[in-house]
Structures are given as C-alpha cells and as structure tokens.
Design an enzyme around this catalytic site. Structure first.
Site, mmCIF file in Angstrom:
data_model
loop_
_atom_site.group_PDB
_atom_site.id
_atom_site.type_symbol
_atom_site.label_atom_id
_atom_site.label_comp_id
_atom_site.label_asym_id
_atom_site.label_seq_id
_atom_site.Cartn_x
_atom_site.Cartn_y
_atom_site.Cartn_z
ATOM 1 C CG ASN A 147 -10.817 -4.431 -4.788
ATOM 2 O OD1 ASN A 147 -10.724 -3.888 -5.895
ATOM 3 N ND2 ASN A 147 -9.746 -4.750 -4.071
ATOM 4 C CG ASP A 198 -8.840 -0.397 -9.721
ATOM 5 O OD1 ASP A 198 -7.655 -0.036 -9.595
ATOM 6 O OD2 ASP A 198 -9.356 -1.289 -9.006
ATOM 7 C CD GLN A 217 -9.727 4.925 -3.499
ATOM 8 O OE1 GLN A 217 -8.668 4.643 -2.956
ATOM 9 N NE2 GLN A 217 -9.942 6.117 -4.035
ATOM 10 C CB SER A 219 -6.874 -6.517 -8.147
ATOM 11 O OG SER A 219 -7.782 -5.535 -8.582
ATOM 12 C CG MET A 220 -2.342 -5.161 -4.845
ATOM 13 S SD MET A 220 -2.207 -4.248 -3.280
ATOM 14 C CE MET A 220 -3.831 -3.526 -3.132
ATOM 15 C CB CYS A 264 -8.898 3.687 -6.516
ATOM 16 S SG CYS A 264 -8.387 2.247 -7.484
ATOM 17 C CG LEU A 265 -4.339 7.219 -8.149
ATOM 18 C CD1 LEU A 265 -3.654 8.440 -7.508
ATOM 19 C CD2 LEU A 265 -3.978 7.126 -9.620
ATOM 20 N NE ARG A 293 -8.576 5.611 0.944
ATOM 21 C CZ ARG A 293 -7.771 4.573 0.725
ATOM 22 N NH1 ARG A 293 -7.299 4.337 -0.475
ATOM 23 N NH2 ARG A 293 -7.457 3.746 1.712
ATOM 24 C CB SER A 314 -0.866 0.020 1.259
ATOM 25 O OG SER A 314 -1.424 1.302 1.444
ATOM 26 N NE ARG A 362 -3.079 5.163 -3.706
ATOM 27 C CZ ARG A 362 -1.964 5.158 -4.451
ATOM 28 N NH1 ARG A 362 -1.506 6.274 -4.917
ATOM 29 N NH2 ARG A 362 -1.332 4.034 -4.749
ATOM 30 C CB THR A 363 -4.318 2.118 2.489
ATOM 31 O OG1 THR A 363 -5.123 2.123 1.311
ATOM 32 C CG2 THR A 363 -5.138 1.633 3.669
ATOM 33 N NE ARG A 414 -4.803 -2.269 1.141
ATOM 34 C CZ ARG A 414 -4.494 -1.345 0.231
ATOM 35 N NH1 ARG A 414 -3.329 -1.401 -0.410
ATOM 36 N NH2 ARG A 414 -5.334 -0.376 -0.056
ATOM 37 C CG HIS A 420 -10.424 -0.067 -1.395
ATOM 38 N ND1 HIS A 420 -10.156 0.261 -0.074
ATOM 39 C CD2 HIS A 420 -9.387 0.448 -2.122
ATOM 40 C CE1 HIS A 420 -9.004 0.928 -0.028
ATOM 41 N NE2 HIS A 420 -8.530 1.060 -1.252
HETATM 42 N N1 CP Z 1 -6.033 3.432 -3.490
HETATM 43 C C1 CP Z 1 -5.356 2.712 -2.577
HETATM 44 O O1 CP Z 1 -5.920 2.047 -1.704
HETATM 45 O O2 CP Z 1 -4.006 2.813 -2.690
HETATM 46 P P1 CP Z 1 -2.922 1.892 -1.933
HETATM 47 O O3 CP Z 1 -3.118 0.499 -2.454
HETATM 48 O O4 CP Z 1 -1.593 2.471 -2.324
HETATM 49 O O5 CP Z 1 -3.165 1.978 -0.471
HETATM 50 N N1 NVA Z 2 -8.386 -3.164 -7.366
HETATM 51 C C1 NVA Z 2 -7.123 -2.746 -6.822
HETATM 52 C C2 NVA Z 2 -7.304 -1.544 -5.951
HETATM 53 C C3 NVA Z 2 -6.035 -0.971 -5.374
HETATM 54 C C4 NVA Z 2 -6.263 0.191 -4.481
HETATM 55 C C5 NVA Z 2 -6.493 -3.887 -6.047
HETATM 56 O O1 NVA Z 2 -7.209 -4.564 -5.299
HETATM 57 O O2 NVA Z 2 -5.299 -4.124 -6.206
#
Ligand code: CP
Ligand code: NVA
Length: 303
Positions: A161, A222, A133, A226-227, A262-263, A290, A52, A54-55, A103, A130
């Site tokens: 998400n 987005d 966000q 995703s992760m 959302c980045l 955020r 992460s 931002r979070t 998270r 999420h």
């Molecule tokens: N948008 C968001 O949640 O960014 P991070 O994954 O960097 O926290």
């Molecule tokens: N959909 C993305 C959002 C990241 C903030 C993820 O889950 O990786």
C-alpha cells in the site's frame, strides 16, 4: 478538492501543493501555540478494522487541535461489512458526524463508504493505499531537502500500500522512483502501469536493492509483512533477506540522503537500529507530520 480524500490519484498537482502550503501554515500556528479552531462543534467518526498508533493518535489529537472532537470506533465496535452493511453504516454515520476517517482491509470498502456517505471520507489505510502517509512523507522530504521534484526516491521492500501510494504521487510530481523489490512482490499492476503511462516521473523496478539505492536522495522502507498478512511472515523473512536497509545499503545512497519509514518498524528486519536511529533518519519528523498534513486535509475537505 473532491468530497473525499481516498487516493493521491484523485488530486491535481496544484491541489497537492496547496495541501503542502496549508500544512506548513497549520504546523507553524501549532509551533507558535496559536489557537486555530476551524472545526469548532464538528465531530469525526474514526473507524478502524486494523490496529494503529500514529493514525489514531494523530487524527484524534489533530481534530481536537482544530476545535473538533473525534470518536474512536475499534475493530469490535462497528464491524463494517460484518455486523452491518458498509453502505448502511455510511448513511448512519452521516446523520451523526461531519466527517469520517476509516482504516479498512478491502479498498472497495472505503470506496463504498465514500459513495454512500454524505459527509467527507478520509482513507486512513487500506490493503491497496495509504495516501495520508505518503502526503506526510512528501511534506517531510520538502522540509529536509527543500523540494520533492527532481529527487531520487529509493523504495526498498514490498510492493504494498505504501509503494502503491508512492506510485500514485509519482504520476503527479516529477521525480525518480527506484523500487528495490524482491521478485514476486511487485506493486499493484494497474497502478504501476498508470504511473508509467502518466510519464511524469522516471520509474524503475530493480530486484537488487543496491542498484535501487544507488545515488538516492531518499531511502524509504516499510515492514515486510503488512497488517493482514501475518500468516506469510516466515516466508517473507526468507524472500526479503538481502533487502534490509542497513549501513551497507545506505552507503550506496547520496551522502546527504535522508531515511524514511512510515512506521511501525520491525527493527532488525527491514531496517537496522543503526540506520533508524542514525543521523540520516527523519522518521520521527515524518511521524509528526502525519498530524499536520491530516489537519490540512480535514480543513480543505470541510471548507
Ligand atoms: N504509519 C501508520 O499509519 O502507523 P499506524 O499503523 O500506527 O497508524
Ligand atoms: N504496509 C503497512 C503500513 C503500516 C502503516 C501495513 O499495511 O501494515
């Protein structure tokens, strides 16, 4: 508000608007440089199973601004569900800290954490949702467009998400939600049918992104991968080709449309440099918000 902040579907419309109002108050105080320490002497444990920017930064900084202190617990620290059972960790942390932000991969893990923790738990992203966000996104839209109700939001990309949390919000506040999604990447079935049954917003799925973007007030995208889905990256690049938010796609939206993401952004994949850096992009306001919305969520949960 409930003990925890896990999903937008847990909130009433009134609670959502109360959070927006408190966010504005807290943001205004911050901009004026006023000291506001409702969390003096309180600590937050932040558990991250995934990376992460931002979070982590917004929660850690935000809690300090509120007079409290945050502990960062990365993927190698707590290892919930691996080194120790989720419900044990929930009870252990409740003995030390006043609030938990987590998270995690599986949504069931955040539910279990909340069930066993005696302190509030905030969802900082799961594979399913999420919510922080999307609350920040909605607040940003209100700042830029005056209101969220009645707008047309075009979400272009994966039914992930972020998309699921937008569907949760659509069951609370009336707007038009156009989902421009490749076949096979639709959002969670249960959440989609709940949002449709709620009959609050107009929800439509298009497999042609231009139709989804047509006349929209907000274009949202987005990452395609995703992760946790990294192994699917190459296949997804193929399946999502044609779903890039570029100038041509943006030209189908309203002339005054704003662009959100959302980045982190994978520039050149789901969005072009020209759009994310262009005059309609509000992604950096969105990222800043955020912190303000989360500060409001923390204050509400702790009061
Ligand atoms: N948008 C968001 O949640 O960014 P991070 O994954 O960097 O926290
Ligand atoms: N959909 C993305 C959002 C990241 C903030 C993820 O889950 O990786």
């Amino acid at each position: 508000m409930r003990k925890d902040f896990l999903a937008i579907s847990d909130l009433s419309r009134e609670e959502i608007y109360e959070l927006f109002a408190l966010t504005k108050e807290i943001k205004d105080k911050r901009k004026k440089g006023e000291t506001y320490h409702p969390l003096k002497g309180k600590t937050m444990a932040m558990i991250f199973q995934k990376p992460s920017a931002r979070t982590r930064i917004s929660f850690e900084t935000g809690i300090y601004q509120l007079g409290g202190h945050a502990l960062y617990l990365g993927p190698n620290d707590v290892q919930i569900g691996k080194r120790e059972a989720v419900n044990d960790i929930a009870r252990i942390i409740s003995g030390y800290n006043d609030i938990i932000m987590a998270r995690v991969f599986g949504h069931e893990d955040i539910l279990e954490l909340a069930e066993y923790a005696s302190v509030p738990v905030i969802n900082g992203l799961t594979d399913l949702l999420h919510p922080c966000q999307i609350m920040a996104d909605a607040f940003t839209i209100i700042e830029h467009k005056g209101k969220l109700a009645g707008q047309t939001i075009a979400f272009i990309g994966d039914g992930n998400n972020i998309c699921n949390s937008w569907l949760n919000l659509s069951a609370k506040i009336p707007f038009t939600l156009n989902l421009g999604i490749p076949e096979g990447y639709e959002p969670d079935k249960e959440i989609l049918s709940m949002a449709k049954r709620a009959n609050v917003s107009k929800i439509k799925i298009y497999h042609n992104p231009k139709l989804a973007a047509n006349g929209a007030d907000v274009i949202y995208t987005d990452v395609w991968t995703s992760m946790g889905q990294e192994k699917e990256t190459e296949q997804r690049k193929v399946d999502f080709s044609g779903f890039q938010v570029d100038d041509a796609l943006l030209s189908h939206a309203d002339d005054d449309a704003v662009v959100l993401h959302c980045l982190p952004a994978h520039r050149g994949e789901e969005i072009t440099d020209s759009v994310i850096d262009g005059p309609q992009s509000v992604v950096f306001d969105e990222a800043e918000n955020r912190m303000h919305i989360q500060n409001a969520i923390i204050v509400k949960l702790m009061s």
